[in-house]
Design a protein around this motif. Structure first.
Motif: not given
Ligand SMILES: [Zn+2]
Length: 195
Positions: A48-63
């Motif tokens: 399992i990989v806990h993905d995109q832990y470096n990004l905030t929820r907002q940063e994910k939405l931005d992308k």
């Protein structure tokens, strides 16, 4: 994750990505969705990989919004816990949060699986201020949205319907007397054995 183990075994999948809930800046939030748990889990030959832990929820939405605008492809974002039919109810805290996250990213929620109108904006404002009790886990998301809306206000200011959110004190959001009265009412009903 337990559900994916069955599919992974059946289809011989070796790697599963679990989308992160929080990010490394969110210190002190207790949540089972955490890289210290997910990344150490194994079943059969699947990891399992806990993905995109470096990004905030907002940063994910931005992308997501940036990608959608660039490619002209708008993914349906299914985030709702409450709607059973696979859509978004557009009337729960998580739907509200995602709608405003998309707006903060400069997108149109209607293109991502939500039904958003100026009237709903007023409803969200009312419910956030006077009805919903936000958990300590939810407050950082809203503060992040607020920060992004403040940053982008010059671009979105023509639509002053979003200005109210820049003035909300999310640390103190649950202290409104109507919310306190509601909590007291709930406690009274519990004590009296009424629903
Ligand atoms: Zn919902």
């Amino acid at each position: 994750m337990g559900l994916t183990s069955v599919i992974a075994s059946k289809k011989n999948i070796e790697l599963i990505y679990i989308a992160s809930s929080y990010n490394k800046q969110d210190v002190g939030i207790k949540c089972a969705s955490d890289p210290t748990i997910d990344n150490t889990l194994r079943f059969a030959n699947t990891r399992i990989v806990h993905d995109q832990y470096n990004l905030t929820r907002q940063e994910k939405l931005d992308k997501i919004v940036q990608y959608a605008e660039k490619s002209r492809q708008y993914p349906f974002l299914r985030v709702c816990w409450k709607e059973k039919g696979g859509k978004n109810c557009c009337h729960c805290e998580k739907c509200y949060r995602t709608i405003f996250g998309i707006i903060a990213a400069g997108g149109d929620p209607n293109q991502f699986g939500f039904t958003y109108t100026p009237r709903l904006n007023q409803k969200i404002r009312y419910e956030l201020l006077y009805k919903l009790t936000l958990t300590d886990g939810q407050k950082p998301f809203w503060k992040d949205i607020q920060k992004r809306i403040r940053q982008n206000l010059s671009e979105t200011e023509s639509n002053s319907q979003y200005q109210w959110i820049t003035k909300v004190n999310f640390d103190d959001i649950n202290s409104n007397w109507r919310k306190i009265r509601k909590k007291i009412g709930k406690c009274k009903r519990l004590l009296l054995g009424r629903k």
